[in-house]
Motif scaffolding. Sequence first.
Motif, PDB file in Angstrom:
ATOM      1  N   THR A 158      44.800  31.533  31.591  1.00 23.65           N
ATOM      2  CA  THR A 158      45.459  31.690  32.881  1.00 23.65           C
ATOM      3  C   THR A 158      44.495  31.405  34.022  1.00 23.65           C
ATOM      4  OG1 THR A 158      46.509  33.537  31.763  1.00 23.65           O
ATOM      5  CG2 THR A 158      47.043  33.231  34.089  1.00 23.65           C
ATOM      6  N   TYR A 159      43.268  31.961  33.892  1.00 27.53           N
ATOM      7  CA  TYR A 159      42.302  31.889  34.990  1.00 27.53           C
ATOM      8  C   TYR A 159      41.921  30.454  35.313  1.00 27.53           C
ATOM      9  CZ  TYR A 159      38.061  32.990  37.637  1.00 27.53           C
ATOM     10  OH  TYR A 159      37.098  33.087  38.600  1.00 27.53           O
ATOM     11  N   TRP A 190      43.461  31.109  39.274  1.00 32.17           N
ATOM     12  CA  TRP A 190      42.651  31.464  40.444  1.00 32.17           C
ATOM     13  C   TRP A 190      41.466  30.523  40.640  1.00 32.17           C
ATOM     14  CZ3 TRP A 190      42.514  37.478  39.388  1.00 32.17           C
ATOM     15  CH2 TRP A 190      43.746  38.013  39.792  1.00 32.17           C
ATOM     16  N   VAL A 205      42.953  38.745  35.812  1.00 28.05           N
ATOM     17  CA  VAL A 205      44.129  37.894  35.712  1.00 28.05           C
ATOM     18  C   VAL A 205      45.037  38.388  34.579  1.00 28.05           C
ATOM     19  CG1 VAL A 205      43.461  36.053  34.108  1.00 28.05           C
ATOM     20  CG2 VAL A 205      44.682  35.480  36.184  1.00 28.05           C
ATOM     21  N   VAL A 256      46.603  41.775  35.930  1.00 32.20           N
ATOM     22  CA  VAL A 256      47.630  41.552  36.944  1.00 32.20           C
ATOM     23  C   VAL A 256      48.877  40.960  36.310  1.00 32.20           C
ATOM     24  CG1 VAL A 256      48.219  40.234  39.015  1.00 32.20           C
ATOM     25  CG2 VAL A 256      45.966  41.296  38.827  1.00 32.20           C
ATOM     26  N   GLY A 274      52.733  29.901  40.372  1.00 33.59           N
ATOM     27  CA  GLY A 274      52.223  29.079  41.459  1.00 33.59           C
ATOM     28  C   GLY A 274      51.839  29.823  42.724  1.00 33.59           C
ATOM     29  N   THR A 275      51.440  31.098  42.603  1.00 34.47           N
ATOM     30  CA  THR A 275      50.961  31.828  43.783  1.00 34.47           C
ATOM     31  C   THR A 275      49.687  32.577  43.413  1.00 34.47           C
ATOM     32  OG1 THR A 275      52.450  33.590  43.122  1.00 34.47           O
ATOM     33  CG2 THR A 275      53.184  32.173  44.941  1.00 34.47           C
ATOM     34  N   TRP A 276      48.990  33.078  44.462  1.00 33.10           N
ATOM     35  CA  TRP A 276      47.772  33.858  44.194  1.00 33.10           C
ATOM     36  C   TRP A 276      48.123  35.133  43.449  1.00 33.10           C
ATOM     37  CZ3 TRP A 276      42.702  32.903  44.477  1.00 33.10           C
ATOM     38  CH2 TRP A 276      42.279  31.799  45.248  1.00 33.10           C
ATOM     39  N   LEU A 277      49.154  35.806  43.929  1.00 33.22           N
ATOM     40  CA  LEU A 277      49.528  37.073  43.305  1.00 33.22           C
ATOM     41  C   LEU A 277      50.999  37.028  42.927  1.00 33.22           C
ATOM     42  CD1 LEU A 277      47.597  39.513  45.645  1.00 33.22           C
ATOM     43  CD2 LEU A 277      47.101  39.044  43.242  1.00 33.22           C
ATOM     44  N   GLY A 335      42.424  35.268  28.733  1.00 33.03           N
ATOM     45  CA  GLY A 335      42.172  35.359  30.167  1.00 33.03           C
ATOM     46  C   GLY A 335      41.873  33.998  30.768  1.00 33.03           C
ATOM     47  N   ARG A 370      42.677  27.355  42.217  1.00 26.16           N
ATOM     48  CA  ARG A 370      43.135  27.702  43.566  1.00 26.16           C
ATOM     49  C   ARG A 370      41.951  27.863  44.518  1.00 26.16           C
ATOM     50  NH1 ARG A 370      47.904  29.076  44.893  1.00 26.16           N
ATOM     51  NH2 ARG A 370      49.465  28.844  43.267  1.00 26.16           N
ATOM     52  N   TRP A 414      55.451  35.415  38.090  1.00 29.27           N
ATOM     53  CA  TRP A 414      54.199  34.934  38.686  1.00 29.27           C
ATOM     54  C   TRP A 414      54.073  33.442  38.428  1.00 29.27           C
ATOM     55  CZ3 TRP A 414      48.545  36.828  37.301  1.00 29.27           C
ATOM     56  CH2 TRP A 414      47.669  36.381  38.319  1.00 29.27           C
ATOM     57  N   GLN A 436      47.393  26.492  37.650  1.00 28.96           N
ATOM     58  CA  GLN A 436      47.828  27.398  38.710  1.00 28.96           C
ATOM     59  C   GLN A 436      46.875  28.583  38.836  1.00 28.96           C
ATOM     60  OE1 GLN A 436      50.408  26.890  40.666  1.00 28.96           O
ATOM     61  NE2 GLN A 436      51.084  25.025  39.639  1.00 28.96           N
TER      62      GLN A 436
END
Lengths: 292, 297, 372
Positions: B129-130, B136, A44, A47, A56-59, B126, B139, A54, B134
């Motif tokens: 964010t992780y 991963w 993360v 990326v 509110g999306t996966w990528l 990390g 999600r 970036w 929002q």
Amino acid sequence: MSAAGPAGLGTLRRPHRWIEHLWSATIWLAMGFFLLNVAGVIAVVTVSSFASRWLGTWLPAGLTMRWYATAWREFSLNYVLIATGQITVLVVAISILIGVPAAYALARRDFALKRAVMLLFLLPLMVPPISYGIPLATVLYQSTLGGTMWGVVLANLVPTVPFVVLVMMPFIEQIDPRLESAARVLGAGTGRIFIHILAPLLAPGILAAALLVTVRTLSMFELTFLTSGPDSQTLVVALYYSIFAGGVRASQSIDAMAVMYMVNTLFFLVVALRFVNPTQLVTRVKEQPRAD
Amino acid sequence: MAGSVAKSTVWIAGQNAGVDRTVLLVVPGVLFVILLFIYPFLYGLGLSFTPKEGGFAANYAKFFSTPYLSQTIWTTLSLAIPATVINVGFALPLAFHLRHASRPQRIISGLLVVPITLGTVLVAEGLLTYLGPQGWFNRALIEFGLINTPVKLTHNYWGVLMSLVVTGFPFDFLLILSYITGIDPALAQAAATLGAGPIQRFRQIYLPLLAPGLAVVFCLAFVLSFSVFPSAILLGNPASSTRVITIAAYQAAYEDYDYSLASAIAMIMCAVQLVIVAVVLSIRGLFYRGPAGGAKG
Amino acid sequence: MQDSKSPLSDRLSAPAGAGSSFGELRLDGVSRSFGSAVALAGLTMTVRRGEFVTLLGHSGCGKTTALNCVAGLLPLTSGTVWLDDRRIDVLRPEERGFGMVFQNYALFPHMTVRRNTGFGLAMRRLPRDEIRRRVGEVLDLVKLSAHADKLPGQLSGGQQQRVAIARAIVVQPPLVLMDEPLSNLDASLRLEMRTELKRIHRELGRSTIYVTHDQDEALSLSDRIVMLQDGRVQQIATPEDIYARPATIDVARFMGYRNLFELDVASVDGDWANVAGKGIALRGLRRGEIGRRAVVAIRPNDLVLDGGSEGGIVGRVEIVEYCGREYIVDLITDAGTMLQARSAQRVAPGDVLRCHASADRVLIYPVASGAA
């Protein structure tokens, strides 16, 4: 629960194999889950450092390199990297110069206070840096070394000198002392024994210790944080300040800096792992049970 | 045997020559540690008893009578103890499962060194964010239908606990692995030929031999978790729910410039750690403590 | 089973449980590879009830691999292991119920001698009293009753060895496996324990597979010896046969036939052959089909410097070593062949002497199997 094998006396229970398979699967799943999350944490950051936008999306919406330039400029990374390099080189060199002779003496000789000396070298590795960091920083600030590069170097040496001693001791112990005796019998003086016998044999161990100290210094946050001034920050401390300031800068440029930190540290880690076993990075403390 | 004989001959030779100069090689290292570790520690101890105002124990009195300060002990313990139990609890079975030298063992050990090496600051960045709303992690949970709205995992207790797991678990795993691989596998084989199944081998052979090592691992894991600092600030809520003792010490020193109080807090921190370590090690005293190799050692 | 003199050994060897039904252990084509390296290739052998069988060979010959395969500590790459008509290679070690003595003894360092010895019985869930009684008996047998409450670390090497044996036999296993059990002991203790092993085997009569690289141990202990090299069986025979009639030149070399040299075959009659060349003429026992050339194998002990006047081998004395009672003499022939012989009298380097070997102590092998 029936008699299984030709057990001689009495009966032996047959284990349930499906339970073992289930257990094994659970173990691998748990390990996989953990590693997946660690990979996620690292990915993360990586990326994000390349993300143009970036939210509110996966990528991310697109990829860009510009955050690296931004980070370089905004965080004055050239100065930070120079300071980091200088501090690391000094810490590595001094800790080897002090640590290896001490390790040699401890590995080769039995003397009255040996156990006390061993304990003395173990303590800075057992006590967490933040606990002794505050008094240490106080002393350094009073001696005007606080906030300077030398202050940071001295603080970082506190755990790395004992670390070198403990890494090198077993290494020196496994070199047969009779080699030195043999060289002496053949007429070599102390200096020549060191150059011709010890140095070549110790070189791999010193290299491994140096690499491990490099990694530790690059990633040592607490002591550097407590003793550094604006001109003597290492990369990890600069990274902390930028995260702490949050919101002020784009998170991508912070992540770009984080990636530079990761690349630096992991480069030396990968090199170090060519010489040492991963468990050696933590097992210095294994000596501890013998010391009490 | 031969080694120790050789060692003592060298020693005698050195004695005959007068002072054994080799021993002197240890002096710079010893002086260094005394000067930069022992002395600051004692200095800090002394400083903690010379408060800015009040009697010699005023700092300690202030710490324990001010809930804002004394609460930090419980806040820290409520993070450190669960983190230690989780980390050691998971590391033990996993390390045990991977005790045989193999390619997976090497790969996993190598991978686990990475979070240790990267350190708490990077892991905190990390995880921010992780684990964020929002991120991963949330999600994925929503994707799998486990939750409907993101769970708050950052800037609170859970974020800090997670960071302690991410950096602590690999450390404990590698330590335990090194202890387990120090146990002669022939012992378990012998137990197997005598009819002991996997569970009995673990309980009767590995666990008793591992107990002293586990106690040490537990202590180290605890001490590491107890001194949580950057992630409690970056990933937690440093004003309240994750205001750990290190933050109190840091603020006293670097925000209030009260080095005396800061030293006192540092000393209290060490004392709490010592108490827990003493408790764990005294439990360890109940177990077998000899070599864990073959009987011949 | 042997006649037991004492009631103690009578009780210990009393057939109980499934052990009594055991007739023989059969290995059928047992193989084990590590990656591409073949450690054991198609071992086929049988251990009869009460028999003491030794796997003998250099380190790396596959003997320990074979033992671990029987114990279940190593899965087989191919082949089967049978105990009478039960297939046991599919069982785990804990299901096989064999007793095993490990090279470093593998005593549990945290358990007393008594608990170590009773471990297998506890795993079989025998009643506490029963365990205590049986452990007491077996510790008497190995003469360790006085040390029952010590930890292994407090025992000498020989005592640890006895505990390891006691622990393996107390469960009355159908088969006892021993992996170089004497290799960690010093020379005099090794001899003593060898006798001790022999005594225990005679008293209990347990079928045993024993692994060693020491030919003296193998010869003195075994009913039969399985000679292994590079993972393959070279010979399975009684100690007497393997000593006097090694099947191959490699076995001969291992068994101490140090004089090995290639000669021309002069004539063959039945089991006998005459060989000659390099100024040597010998008659000996033929081992296998020989062609025009053959390898002669003679023990230094069987080549006697007797000062005779004809036949045999003539050589110049190079080195003389006195070894008590007689001399070991290194000779070199005119053709440059190095020999080792024995002599009852002192001889001096430089002497040119004749030595002889009786025909039934001279072995003649085909060349193909890799001569000296």
